[in-house]
Design a protein around this motif. Structure first.
Motif, PDB file in Angstrom:
ATOM      1  N   LEU A   1      44.477 -52.833  50.701  1.00  0.00           N
ATOM      2  CA  LEU A   1      45.166 -53.918  51.412  1.00  0.00           C
ATOM      3  C   LEU A   1      45.005 -55.237  50.662  1.00  0.00           C
ATOM      4  CD1 LEU A   1      44.262 -53.051  55.113  1.00  0.00           C
ATOM      5  CD2 LEU A   1      46.457 -52.751  53.967  1.00  0.00           C
ATOM      6  N   ASP A   2      43.817 -55.492  50.107  1.00  0.00           N
ATOM      7  CA  ASP A   2      43.615 -56.706  49.311  1.00  0.00           C
ATOM      8  C   ASP A   2      44.454 -56.675  48.038  1.00  0.00           C
ATOM      9  OD1 ASP A   2      41.891 -57.818  51.107  1.00  0.00           O
ATOM     10  OD2 ASP A   2      40.050 -57.256  50.045  1.00  0.00           O
ATOM     11  N   VAL A   3      44.532 -55.515  47.399  1.00  0.00           N
ATOM     12  CA  VAL A   3      45.313 -55.382  46.172  1.00  0.00           C
ATOM     13  C   VAL A   3      46.780 -55.651  46.442  1.00  0.00           C
ATOM     14  CG1 VAL A   3      46.138 -53.702  44.475  1.00  0.00           C
ATOM     15  CG2 VAL A   3      43.699 -53.851  45.012  1.00  0.00           C
ATOM     16  N   ARG A   4      47.300 -55.100  47.543  1.00  0.00           N
ATOM     17  CA  ARG A   4      48.707 -55.345  47.879  1.00  0.00           C
ATOM     18  C   ARG A   4      48.960 -56.825  48.185  1.00  0.00           C
ATOM     19  NH1 ARG A   4      52.853 -52.727  49.520  1.00  0.00           N
ATOM     20  NH2 ARG A   4      53.005 -54.084  51.358  1.00  0.00           N
ATOM     21  N   ALA A   5      48.012 -57.456  48.829  1.00  0.00           N
ATOM     22  CA  ALA A   5      48.211 -58.851  49.215  1.00  0.00           C
ATOM     23  C   ALA A   5      48.113 -59.806  48.032  1.00  0.00           C
ATOM     24  CB  ALA A   5      47.183 -59.234  50.280  1.00  0.00           C
ATOM     25  N   ALA A   6      47.258 -59.494  47.052  1.00  0.00           N
ATOM     26  CA  ALA A   6      46.988 -60.465  45.995  1.00  0.00           C
ATOM     27  C   ALA A   6      47.531 -60.079  44.629  1.00  0.00           C
ATOM     28  CB  ALA A   6      45.471 -60.691  45.890  1.00  0.00           C
ATOM     29  N   LEU A   7      47.600 -58.775  44.333  1.00  0.00           N
ATOM     30  CA  LEU A   7      47.912 -58.349  42.967  1.00  0.00           C
ATOM     31  C   LEU A   7      49.153 -57.482  42.850  1.00  0.00           C
ATOM     32  CD1 LEU A   7      44.288 -57.398  41.807  1.00  0.00           C
ATOM     33  CD2 LEU A   7      45.526 -59.511  41.286  1.00  0.00           C
ATOM     34  N   ARG A   8      49.326 -56.528  43.775  1.00  0.00           N
ATOM     35  CA  ARG A   8      50.374 -55.519  43.634  1.00  0.00           C
ATOM     36  C   ARG A   8      51.194 -55.391  44.918  1.00  0.00           C
ATOM     37  NH1 ARG A   8      49.881 -51.105  40.453  1.00  0.00           N
ATOM     38  NH2 ARG A   8      51.953 -50.691  41.308  1.00  0.00           N
ATOM     39  N   PRO A   9      52.025 -56.370  45.248  1.00  0.00           N
ATOM     40  CA  PRO A   9      52.858 -56.211  46.450  1.00  0.00           C
ATOM     41  C   PRO A   9      53.851 -55.066  46.342  1.00  0.00           C
ATOM     42  CG  PRO A   9      53.540 -58.135  45.178  1.00  0.00           C
ATOM     43  CD  PRO A   9      52.257 -57.655  44.581  1.00  0.00           C
ATOM     44  N   ASP A  10      54.071 -54.571  45.115  1.00  0.00           N
ATOM     45  CA  ASP A  10      54.999 -53.457  44.913  1.00  0.00           C
ATOM     46  C   ASP A  10      54.348 -52.102  45.140  1.00  0.00           C
ATOM     47  OD1 ASP A  10      53.433 -54.083  42.565  1.00  0.00           O
ATOM     48  OD2 ASP A  10      54.569 -52.508  41.542  1.00  0.00           O
ATOM     49  N   LEU A  11      53.041 -52.061  45.291  1.00  0.00           N
ATOM     50  CA  LEU A  11      52.324 -50.800  45.459  1.00  0.00           C
ATOM     51  C   LEU A  11      52.585 -50.228  46.846  1.00  0.00           C
ATOM     52  CD1 LEU A  11      50.180 -48.831  44.210  1.00  0.00           C
ATOM     53  CD2 LEU A  11      48.459 -50.169  45.458  1.00  0.00           C
ATOM     54  N   LEU A  12      53.112 -49.006  46.906  1.00  0.00           N
ATOM     55  CA  LEU A  12      53.363 -48.358  48.186  1.00  0.00           C
ATOM     56  C   LEU A  12      52.071 -47.738  48.696  1.00  0.00           C
ATOM     57  CD1 LEU A  12      56.795 -46.562  47.570  1.00  0.00           C
ATOM     58  CD2 LEU A  12      56.337 -48.907  48.314  1.00  0.00           C
ATOM     59  N   LEU A  13      51.827 -47.883  49.997  1.00  0.00           N
ATOM     60  CA  LEU A  13      50.598 -47.388  50.610  1.00  0.00           C
ATOM     61  C   LEU A  13      50.957 -46.597  51.862  1.00  0.00           C
ATOM     62  CD1 LEU A  13      47.549 -47.214  50.892  1.00  0.00           C
ATOM     63  CD2 LEU A  13      47.567 -49.467  51.977  1.00  0.00           C
ATOM     64  N   LEU A  14      50.575 -45.327  51.871  1.00  0.00           N
ATOM     65  CA  LEU A  14      50.858 -44.443  53.001  1.00  0.00           C
ATOM     66  C   LEU A  14      49.555 -43.855  53.507  1.00  0.00           C
ATOM     67  CD1 LEU A  14      52.815 -42.773  54.817  1.00  0.00           C
ATOM     68  CD2 LEU A  14      52.842 -41.060  52.976  1.00  0.00           C
ATOM     69  N   ALA A  15      49.336 -43.950  54.810  1.00  0.00           N
ATOM     70  CA  ALA A  15      48.180 -43.323  55.446  1.00  0.00           C
ATOM     71  C   ALA A  15      48.671 -42.134  56.252  1.00  0.00           C
ATOM     72  CB  ALA A  15      47.463 -44.321  56.359  1.00  0.00           C
ATOM     73  N   THR A  16      48.073 -40.983  56.046  1.00  0.00           N
ATOM     74  CA  THR A  16      48.484 -39.788  56.771  1.00  0.00           C
ATOM     75  C   THR A  16      47.299 -39.222  57.528  1.00  0.00           C
ATOM     76  OG1 THR A  16      47.949 -38.114  55.098  1.00  0.00           O
ATOM     77  CG2 THR A  16      50.039 -39.285  54.854  1.00  0.00           C
ATOM     78  N   SER A  17      47.593 -38.609  58.662  1.00  0.00           N
ATOM     79  CA  SER A  17      46.521 -38.074  59.488  1.00  0.00           C
ATOM     80  C   SER A  17      47.094 -37.091  60.487  1.00  0.00           C
ATOM     81  CB  SER A  17      45.791 -39.209  60.225  1.00  0.00           C
ATOM     82  OG  SER A  17      44.852 -38.690  61.131  1.00  0.00           O
ATOM     83  N   ALA A  18      46.211 -36.253  61.004  1.00  0.00           N
ATOM     84  CA  ALA A  18      46.604 -35.325  62.061  1.00  0.00           C
ATOM     85  C   ALA A  18      46.330 -35.907  63.438  1.00  0.00           C
ATOM     86  CB  ALA A  18      45.866 -33.997  61.899  1.00  0.00           C
ATOM     87  N   THR A  19      45.265 -36.701  63.558  1.00  0.00           N
ATOM     88  CA  THR A  19      44.853 -37.184  64.880  1.00  0.00           C
ATOM     89  C   THR A  19      44.422 -38.639  64.838  1.00  0.00           C
ATOM     90  OG1 THR A  19      42.602 -36.411  64.477  1.00  0.00           O
ATOM     91  CG2 THR A  19      44.094 -34.888  65.599  1.00  0.00           C
ATOM     92  N   ALA A  20      45.077 -39.450  64.039  1.00  0.00           N
ATOM     93  CA  ALA A  20      44.644 -40.833  63.884  1.00  0.00           C
ATOM     94  C   ALA A  20      44.933 -41.659  65.132  1.00  0.00           C
ATOM     95  CB  ALA A  20      45.357 -41.468  62.685  1.00  0.00           C
ATOM     96  N   ASP A  21      44.174 -42.752  65.266  1.00  0.00           N
ATOM     97  CA  ASP A  21      44.470 -43.756  66.284  1.00  0.00           C
ATOM     98  C   ASP A  21      45.659 -44.552  65.755  1.00  0.00           C
ATOM     99  OD1 ASP A  21      44.583 -45.774  68.108  1.00  0.00           O
ATOM    100  OD2 ASP A  21      42.476 -46.339  67.975  1.00  0.00           O
TER     101      ASP A  21
END
Length: 334
Positions: free
Chosen positions: A152-172
């Protein structure tokens, strides 16, 4: 990058949500620029293997998939390499501590979260990486939380082009979407539903008293009963049997108690202290009926093929902090 060979997964639920997931990550049709998303899908839906291959077609650079366990890293890389019709280390590779199988043509790299954290500490810009997938986010541990915070820090300060996906079976889901998104604008959530099948639950209590587990000690009478229950399952049912036990010691003990069944079934073990080849053998269908004795590593990070019966000892190993000594240790819990 999804090949023709991947049509074998055409009926997997996650395949039908790939367009929506891609649109969510790229911001297509949304007021925000995109770049982050949450995928919630039950185990066995294809999220670990089909999603990275699909994203490889949408990004410039490598897709890095972070898994919490080394055994899951190898299994996912091997499966994706098979889907694209190549060998591990070509289009799909992996990196774990002490072992790296990546080549110049690698588009999808599966790593442990520990490897990802060290990579972020060494070079936060992640050069050559176009997307990062944090898989199995419901398994909360230090490396996973650190990786998420750093990304999250990298996307905010260095790499706004970096795609970030979180996957889960039972996440909140609402909480995770809020962490990934901007204030007041949570990350989009894409869900995939799996087919549901009736499960018959058989309660099989021990015939006599069992001493509760203490520390790392498990009553041998419980292991006798687990072995007897596996024998009953082999007699009364069909298909492979998956047995959950708390640790490697209990797995070895129950395997010894099942020696009389080895003429008709293959008894395999699956835990984190084994070699990669031994672990991989438990994740491939065999010519005979199998009994797979496993720790919680097979609970959500892996799909063990052929299983029709599950025998659960009801115990697991969990990390605990001994505040008197200031040291962490494992304890056997119900």
């Amino acid at each position: 990058m999804l090949p023709d060979r991947a049509v074998i997964g055409a009926d997997l639920p996650v395949r039908h949500v790939l367009p929506a997931l891609t649109a969510a990550l790229t911001g297509a049709g949304r007021s925000d620029p995109g770049g982050v998303a949450v995928l919630v899908a039950p185990p066995g839906t294809g999220k670990t293997t089909l999603v990275p291959l699909a994203l490889a077609d949408e990004v410039t650079g490598r897709v890095v998939v972070a898994q919490p366990r080394r055994i899951a890293v190898r299994a996912a890389a091997r499966r994706m390499a098979w889907l694209v019709g190549g060998e591990v280390g070509d289009a799909v590779g992996y990196t774990i501590r002490g072992e790296r199988r990546v080549g110049p043509s690698t588009r999808v790299e599966v790593v442990t979260t520990g490897v990802l954290v060290r990579r972020l500490q060494r070079d936060p810009e992640l050069p050559g990486t176009g997307a990062v997938i944090l898989d199995e986010c419901h398994e909360r541990h230090l490396d996973a939380d650190l990786a998420l915070a750093f990304l999250l820090d990298v996307r905010a300060a260095l790499r706004p082009d970096l795609l970030l996906l979180a996957t889960s079976a039972t996440a909140d889901t609402p909480r995770l979407a809020g962490v990934l998104g901007a204030p007041g604008l949570p990350a989009p959530v894409v869900g995939a539903d799996a087919a549901l099948f009736d499960v018959e639950v058989v309660w099989a209590p021990p015939p006599g008293p069992i001493t509760p587990a203490h520390g790392l000690r498990v009553d041998p009478r419980l292991l006798d009963h687990v072995a007897a229950t596996v024998g009953r399952a082999l007699r009364e049912t069909s298909g492979d049997v998956l047995v959950f036990l708390p640790g490697a010691g209990e797995i070895a003990a129950v395997a010894g108690r099942l020696a009389g069944h080895r003429d008709t079934v293959d008894v395999l073990t699956l835990h984190g202290r084994q070699s990669g080849g031994t672990q991989d053998a438990a994740l491939r269908p065999g010519p005979r009926r199998r009994v797979v004795l496993a720790t919680a590593v097979a609970e959500s990070s892996l799909t063990v093929p052929g299983v029709r019966v599950v025998v659960d000892a009801g115990l697991a190993r969990s990390p605990r902090m001994d505040h008197a000594r200031g040291l962490g240790s494992l304890a056997t819990v119900r």
